[in-house]
Design an enzyme around this catalytic site. Structure first.
Site, short mmCIF file in Angstrom:
data_model
loop_
_atom_site.label_atom_id
_atom_site.label_comp_id
_atom_site.label_asym_id
_atom_site.label_seq_id
_atom_site.Cartn_x
_atom_site.Cartn_y
_atom_site.Cartn_z
N ALA A 142 46.06 -1.07 49.85
CA ALA A 142 45.38 -2.23 50.44
C ALA A 142 45.12 -1.96 51.92
CB ALA A 142 46.22 -3.48 50.27
N ALA A 143 43.88 -2.12 52.35
CA ALA A 143 43.53 -1.87 53.75
C ALA A 143 42.11 -2.33 54.00
CB ALA A 143 43.65 -0.39 54.10
N GLY A 198 45.99 -3.29 46.69
CA GLY A 198 44.58 -2.89 46.76
C GLY A 198 44.09 -2.30 45.46
N TYR A 253 39.95 1.50 63.36
CA TYR A 253 40.48 1.83 62.04
C TYR A 253 41.46 2.99 62.11
CZ TYR A 253 40.52 3.83 57.32
OH TYR A 253 40.91 4.36 56.13
N LYS A 288 45.50 3.18 61.08
CA LYS A 288 46.05 4.07 60.06
C LYS A 288 47.22 4.88 60.63
CE LYS A 288 44.82 4.07 56.48
NZ LYS A 288 45.17 3.10 55.41
N GLY A 339 40.36 -2.16 44.38
CA GLY A 339 39.42 -1.47 45.24
C GLY A 339 38.90 -0.18 44.66
N PHE A 340 38.07 0.48 45.44
CA PHE A 340 37.43 1.74 45.04
C PHE A 340 38.46 2.78 44.61
CE2 PHE A 340 35.82 5.77 47.31
CZ PHE A 340 35.34 6.33 46.14
N ILE A 341 39.33 3.17 45.52
CA ILE A 341 40.33 4.18 45.18
C ILE A 341 41.43 3.59 44.31
CG2 ILE A 341 42.05 5.77 46.14
CD1 ILE A 341 40.22 6.06 48.60
#
Length: 349
Positions: free
Chosen positions: A77-78, A7, A180, A184, A10-12
């Site tokens: 990644a998620a 991931g 979600y 997690k 991605g953003f983070i």
């Protein structure tokens, strides 16, 4: 140290990539560019100069291409966010849980015994509450009739008295209240089983409300800060649900990247998936956040609209002690400064 960052586009993930490279580590990024986070399906320009491999964590052949020589995996990644409705469930379970299972199996066969997992505060459900008569209690499910009547604060499940909300420690009861959130928590369980079976070690970083540059915008999978900012960019007032008094811990993405770097360079206890709150340590209400953004952007005053989405909780704010004591991590970006920066920062289209 060589790091596989799933991931990573991605953003983070992209901020973690910046942090680990700045610290002198070698990093390879794996990302399948999920449309929920990458509407254009393009690799972001801010990843220029990184080793980026297009691929899905559910694809064992893609993992085998990138795991050679890796010392530790940082699994970001998620599929994230509140989603649209329960029809999202197969995608959440496939990407988050099946993807994690495939990654763990590949790590075992490649002899890699260290993992940093992106978990989330959503595993707690409601936060920590104290009743003056009954001590620490877990509120019951919020009733639709209470929400409709504007009664947002949960009462004691024993006597009905008002409750005082406090900081949530990592050993609090877990009560995921969305698809979600359930996935997690399942990720943490999978990682815990893997660690016990292999003697490996895992930090499960339970992110609280992360905000900052590169957030995806205009999507139901984005965080509330991004949704409010997108409204303000359109010249619209942010719509704040409930009465705006719901408390959260808003943590800047730069601090989250620093926490990941600390976890990557600090082994967790062997044979354990060790959860850690990643937070600012300074709670704010959703209403305060909306007003801070509106003021920074010179936009219209937020509109309080009442109501609540299914699965929404009233208060959940974090105890930062374990992150400080075990990772040496303390957030550095003050809320006011972070919101001013976020008001002008580039988002992902």
């Amino acid at each position: 140290m060589r790091i596989l960052l799933t991931g990573g586009a991605g953003f983070i993930g992209s901020h973690i990539a910046d942090a680990v490279r700045a610290a002198g580590h070698s990093v390879v990024l794996l990302d399948c560019l999920l449309p929920q986070a990458h509407a254009r399906g393009e690799m972001p320009a801010w990843l220029d100069g990184f080793e980026v491999v297009p691929g899905d964590v559910r694809d064992r052949s893609a993992l085998d291409k990138v795991l050679g020589g890796v010392d530790v995996v940082c699994h970001q990644a998620a599929m994230v966010g509140h989603g649209v409705d329960p029809s999202d469930a197969p995608d959440y379970a496939s990407i988050n849980d099946f993807g994690t299972a495939v990654l763990l199996a590949a790590m075992y066969e490649h002899g890699i015994g260290r993992l940093v997992l992106a978990s989330s505060m959503v595993v707690y459900g409601e936060g920590r509450y104290h009743c003056g008569r009954h001590g620490v209690v877990t509120p019951g499910r919020r009733r639709v009739e209470d929400i409709d009547a504007g009664r947002f604060e949960p009462g004691c499940p024993v006597c009905g008295d008002p409750l005082e909300s406090g900081l949530v420690p990592e050993d609090a009861p877990l009560d995921p209240r969305s698809t979600y959130a359930a996935t997690k928590l399942a990720q943490e369980h999978l990682c815990g089983a893997w660690a016990r079976q292999t003697g490996g070690d895992v930090w499960a970083l339970r992110y609280h409300n992360v905000y900052g540059p590169r957030m995806p915008k205009d999507t139901p999978y984005a965080g509330v800060a991004s949704i409010f900012r997108s409204s303000l960019e359109r010249g619209e007032a942010p719509k704040v649900m409930e009465d705006g008094g719901q408390r959260r811990d808003f943590v800047h993405v730069g601090d989250v990247a620093a926490a990941n770097l600390a976890a990557l360079t600090t082994p967790a206890p062997a044979g354990e998936c060790r959860p850690v709150n990643i937070c600012s340590g300074t709670p704010h209400t959703v209403g305060e956040m909306a007003h801070a953004l509106a003021e920074a952007m010179g936009g219209p005053v937020p509109e309080v609209v009442g109501g609540a989405r299914a699965g929404d909780v009233r208060h959940v704010v974090a105890d930062p002690a374990r992150a400080r004591d075990e990772l040496g991590f303390t957030a550095q970006v003050p809320f006011a400064d972070g919101m001013v920066e976020f008001a002008k920062a580039p988002l992902r289209g």
